[in-house]
Enzyme design. Structure first.
Site, PDB file in Angstrom:
ATOM      1  CG  HIS A   1      -4.269   0.497  -8.219  1.00  0.00           C
ATOM      2  ND1 HIS A   1      -5.592   0.489  -7.870  1.00  0.00           N
ATOM      3  CD2 HIS A   1      -3.646   1.353  -7.369  1.00  0.00           C
ATOM      4  CE1 HIS A   1      -5.764   1.314  -6.850  1.00  0.00           C
ATOM      5  NE2 HIS A   1      -4.608   1.846  -6.521  1.00  0.00           N
TER       6      HIS A   1
ATOM      7  CG  HIS B   1      -2.059   0.878   1.283  1.00  0.00           C
ATOM      8  ND1 HIS B   1      -2.405   1.714   0.240  1.00  0.00           N
ATOM      9  CD2 HIS B   1      -2.941   1.163   2.294  1.00  0.00           C
ATOM     10  CE1 HIS B   1      -3.440   2.458   0.614  1.00  0.00           C
ATOM     11  NE2 HIS B   1      -3.777   2.147   1.853  1.00  0.00           N
TER      12      HIS B   1
ATOM     13  CG  ASP C   1       3.057   4.421  -4.211  1.00  0.00           C
ATOM     14  OD1 ASP C   1       3.086   5.569  -3.756  1.00  0.00           O
ATOM     15  OD2 ASP C   1       2.313   3.528  -3.782  1.00  0.00           O
TER      16      ASP C   1
HETATM   17  N1  CMC Z   1       4.660  -7.024 -10.593  1.00  0.00           N
HETATM   18  C1  CMC Z   1       4.540  -8.247 -11.160  1.00  0.00           C
HETATM   19  N2  CMC Z   1       3.390  -8.941 -11.217  1.00  0.00           N
HETATM   20  C2  CMC Z   1       2.321  -8.377 -10.661  1.00  0.00           C
HETATM   21  C3  CMC Z   1       2.350  -7.110 -10.057  1.00  0.00           C
HETATM   22  C4  CMC Z   1       3.593  -6.437 -10.034  1.00  0.00           C
HETATM   23  N3  CMC Z   1       3.702  -5.238  -9.477  1.00  0.00           N
HETATM   24  N4  CMC Z   1       1.126  -6.798  -9.590  1.00  0.00           N
HETATM   25  C5  CMC Z   1       0.332  -7.826  -9.891  1.00  0.00           C
HETATM   26  N5  CMC Z   1       1.057  -8.791 -10.539  1.00  0.00           N
HETATM   27  C6  CMC Z   1       0.546 -10.044 -11.096  1.00  0.00           C
HETATM   28  C7  CMC Z   1       0.280 -11.070 -10.002  1.00  0.00           C
HETATM   29  O1  CMC Z   1       1.419 -11.872  -9.764  1.00  0.00           O
HETATM   30  C8  CMC Z   1      -0.869 -11.843 -10.603  1.00  0.00           C
HETATM   31  O2  CMC Z   1      -0.349 -12.705 -11.584  1.00  0.00           O
HETATM   32  P1  CMC Z   1      -1.018 -14.170 -11.807  1.00  0.00           P
HETATM   33  O3  CMC Z   1      -2.405 -13.865 -12.309  1.00  0.00           O
HETATM   34  O4  CMC Z   1      -0.138 -14.829 -12.799  1.00  0.00           O
HETATM   35  O5  CMC Z   1      -1.019 -14.819 -10.468  1.00  0.00           O
HETATM   36  C9  CMC Z   1      -1.687 -10.766 -11.350  1.00  0.00           C
HETATM   37  O6  CMC Z   1      -0.719  -9.754 -11.689  1.00  0.00           O
HETATM   38  C10 CMC Z   1      -2.793 -10.155 -10.514  1.00  0.00           C
HETATM   39  O7  CMC Z   1      -2.210  -9.710  -9.295  1.00  0.00           O
HETATM   40  P2  CMC Z   1      -2.959  -9.637  -7.913  1.00  0.00           P
HETATM   41  O8  CMC Z   1      -1.968  -9.778  -6.798  1.00  0.00           O
HETATM   42  O9  CMC Z   1      -4.139 -10.552  -7.924  1.00  0.00           O
HETATM   43  O10 CMC Z   1      -3.503  -8.155  -7.956  1.00  0.00           O
HETATM   44  P3  CMC Z   1      -4.076  -7.381  -6.727  1.00  0.00           P
HETATM   45  O11 CMC Z   1      -5.147  -6.538  -7.282  1.00  0.00           O
HETATM   46  O12 CMC Z   1      -4.424  -8.280  -5.603  1.00  0.00           O
HETATM   47  O13 CMC Z   1      -2.829  -6.508  -6.226  1.00  0.00           O
HETATM   48  C11 CMC Z   1      -1.323  -4.752  -5.857  1.00  0.00           C
HETATM   49  C12 CMC Z   1      -2.707  -5.145  -6.389  1.00  0.00           C
HETATM   50  C13 CMC Z   1      -1.197  -3.229  -5.885  1.00  0.00           C
HETATM   51  C14 CMC Z   1      -1.172  -5.228  -4.400  1.00  0.00           C
HETATM   52  C15 CMC Z   1      -0.239  -5.411  -6.740  1.00  0.00           C
HETATM   53  O14 CMC Z   1      -0.384  -5.006  -8.078  1.00  0.00           O
HETATM   54  C16 CMC Z   1       1.170  -5.128  -6.235  1.00  0.00           C
HETATM   55  O15 CMC Z   1       1.659  -5.833  -5.333  1.00  0.00           O
HETATM   56  N6  CMC Z   1       1.865  -4.092  -6.829  1.00  0.00           N
HETATM   57  C17 CMC Z   1       3.171  -3.716  -6.358  1.00  0.00           C
HETATM   58  C18 CMC Z   1       3.049  -2.880  -5.096  1.00  0.00           C
HETATM   59  C19 CMC Z   1       2.531  -1.495  -5.388  1.00  0.00           C
HETATM   60  O16 CMC Z   1       2.988  -0.825  -6.301  1.00  0.00           O
HETATM   61  N7  CMC Z   1       1.584  -1.045  -4.561  1.00  0.00           N
HETATM   62  C20 CMC Z   1       1.051   0.339  -4.633  1.00  0.00           C
HETATM   63  C21 CMC Z   1      -0.380   0.382  -5.013  1.00  0.00           C
HETATM   64  S1  CMC Z   1      -0.877   2.039  -5.461  1.00  0.00           S
HETATM   65  C22 CMC Z   1      -0.744   2.975  -4.035  1.00  0.00           C
HETATM   66  C23 CMC Z   1      -1.810   2.669  -3.064  1.00  0.00           C
HETATM   67  O17 CMC Z   1      -2.998   2.876  -3.355  1.00  0.00           O
HETATM   68  O18 CMC Z   1      -1.471   2.243  -1.953  1.00  0.00           O
END
Ligand code: CMC
Length: 423
Positions: free
Chosen positions: A302, A263, A358
């Site tokens: 996201h 986050h 970010d």
């Molecule tokens: N790098 C590589 N792969 C990713 C990433 C990433 N940053 N984000 C998602 N994926 C992949 C994930 O491995 C999954 O792949 P598969 O379908 O093969 O298993 C797919 O994309 C869907 O991911 P998810 O984890 O189900 O997506 P989510 O909606 O639960 O997670 C997130 C959202 C923000 C936690 C995630 O994208 C992430 O960890 N990003 C990196 C951390 C980040 O930048 N966070 C800041 C968010 S914006 C600021 C805020 O609002 O706080």
């Protein structure tokens, strides 16, 4: 075609038709047909936890609006304090309302001396400023016991003003302590962002003169971070607030949720990632590693945006304005290359992973001299107004206490064995 869904319980043959209202179906109707059968929704990714009139996001189109105003217009024309007023009150202030709001916030920026001398200075010298910040917010609750009167409009307003006014003071105090610099008192003659920069950087000069480009950049970053509907920390704010806890401890809980690298901690993680990549030449190998399951590309992806985060576009442009003053952050080239490689890669395209806010904020903060440890604190300062807006909206609707259900998958009932009989 009816705007509804029909659910049939195949065990009994009974059906119920539930109207679709504002893109959602009422779970009450579901419970009526299927009492005791829970919707299994880990991460609440398909649950609308509340009705809210504060922030609108269209993740597919990359649209973000506060109270109906596009984020691009607010970032261009508004100030953070005006946006905070808008989020809290639903309307932009009149000139009179604005000046009295700014005056109120400006005159509540000081913190109790015990807060600084006894509380903050009690931390270990290398304490993470976000840990200090979270604890200090909770500690404020003990200074203002009247805050428990959460349904008294005047009392509630006073705590809102105090929180919005004091978070920059606490943030700067945490930083000054962690680098061994003396605390700087707020300067009520300065604007909100100028005062924050003064408390961060002032040394011995009679008045700290912030560069106007940098002061404006901080104000724009505060606008962009002020709210983002039901994210992890805002949901925490609502959850804690639903028990009718006072706003200080609820904001402390929300800030704790923000701390994590998924986050608000992501901006810190992005900078560490860019430093560890080290050069443009290493970018393809790094991206290949991510695709192979070796960590995530921080600042990408996201839960809601399946398009370029509109805030990231504004921040990317803002970075160039800031670098005109500070000189270019050498990590920018690595970030631009990472973005280019990822946006052309099938792995990221198919998963609709784009830069989020970010991805570029850390570059700006670092160029302005903020240590990496302060990045999440910088996010928390403006988000305080968003958290409080949701807290008030929830209290005014007199919602139920948040109490979800679970699907129990642990051991079936078994009898206790005395310690000596266990092998
Ligand atoms: N790098 C590589 N792969 C990713 C990433 C990433 N940053 N984000 C998602 N994926 C992949 C994930 O491995 C999954 O792949 P598969 O379908 O093969 O298993 C797919 O994309 C869907 O991911 P998810 O984890 O189900 O997506 P989510 O909606 O639960 O997670 C997130 C959202 C923000 C936690 C995630 O994208 C992430 O960890 N990003 C990196 C951390 C980040 O930048 N966070 C800041 C968010 S914006 C600021 C805020 O609002 O706080």
């Amino acid at each position: 075609m009816a705007d509804s869904v029909t659910i049939t319980d195949n065990r009994s043959g009974q059906s119920i038709e539930i109207p679709i209202v504002d893109g959602a179906v009422d779970s009450g109707a579901w419970s009526k047909l299927l009492p005791g059968l829970w919707l299994h929704d880990p991460g609440l990714s398909t649950t609308a936890e509340c009705d809210s009139a504060i922030t609108f996001i269209d993740g597919d189109a990359g649209i973000l609006e506060y109270r109906g105003y596009p984020i691009e217009q607010l970032a261009e024309h508004s100030t953070y304090l005006e946006v905070a007023y808008l989020l809290l009150n639903g309307e932009l202030p009149t000139p009179q309302q604005y000046s009295s709001w700014v005056d109120d916030v400006t005159h509540h920026t000081f913190i109790h001396e015990n807060m600084r001398k006894r509380f903050l200075e009690g931390f270990h010298y290398d304490a993470h400023p976000m840990g200090m910040f979270v604890s200090a917010l909770a500690a404020l609750s003990t200074f203002y016991p009247e805050a428990k009167a959460i349904f008294d409009p005047e009392v509630r307003y006073r705590q809102i003003v105090r929180l919005i006014a004091k978070v920059p003071t606490l943030a700067a105090a945490a930083h000054r302590f962690s680098v061994g610099m003396p605390f700087i008192y707020p300067d009520n003659g300065l604007s909100f962002p100028e005062n924050f920069l003064s408390m961060m950087w002032k040394i011995a000069e009679p008045r700290f003169e912030a560069d106007p480009v940098l002061a404006r950049a901080i104000d724009v970053l505060f606008i962009l971070h002020a709210d983002h509907e039901q994210n992890c920390s805002t949901t925490t704010m609502r959850t804690v607030g639903s028990s009718h806890a006072d706003p200080y401890v609820a904001v402390a809980a929300a800030a704790a949720a923000l701390y994590g690298p998924r986050h608000g901690g992501a901006n810190e993680a992005v900078l560490k990632m860019l430093h560890s990549i080290g050069s443009i030449e290493q970018v393809p190998d790094f991206v290949a590693g991510v695709k192979g399951g070796n960590g995530r590309l921080q600042g990408f992806g996201h839960r809601v945006y399946r398009n370029y985060d509109p805030r990231a576009k504004i921040v990317r442009q803002l970075a160039y304005d800031v670098f005109e003053v500070t000189g270019k952050n050498p990590l920018l080239d690595i970030a631009l290359k990472l973005e280019e490689v990822a946006l052309a890669d099938e792995y990221f395209i198919s998963r609709k992973l784009y830069p989020n806010i970010d991805f570029y904020t850390g570059l700006i903060y670092e160029a302005m001299g903020f240590p990496i440890d302060m990045f999440t604190v910088l996010f928390a300062i403006p988000r305080t107004s968003g958290w409080l807006s949701h807290y008030c909206e929830m209290l005014d609707k007199d919602t139920k206490i948040t109490r979800p259900r679970q699907v129990y998958n642990g051991s079936p009932r078994r009898d206790y064995q005395p310690l000596g009989e266990r092998s």
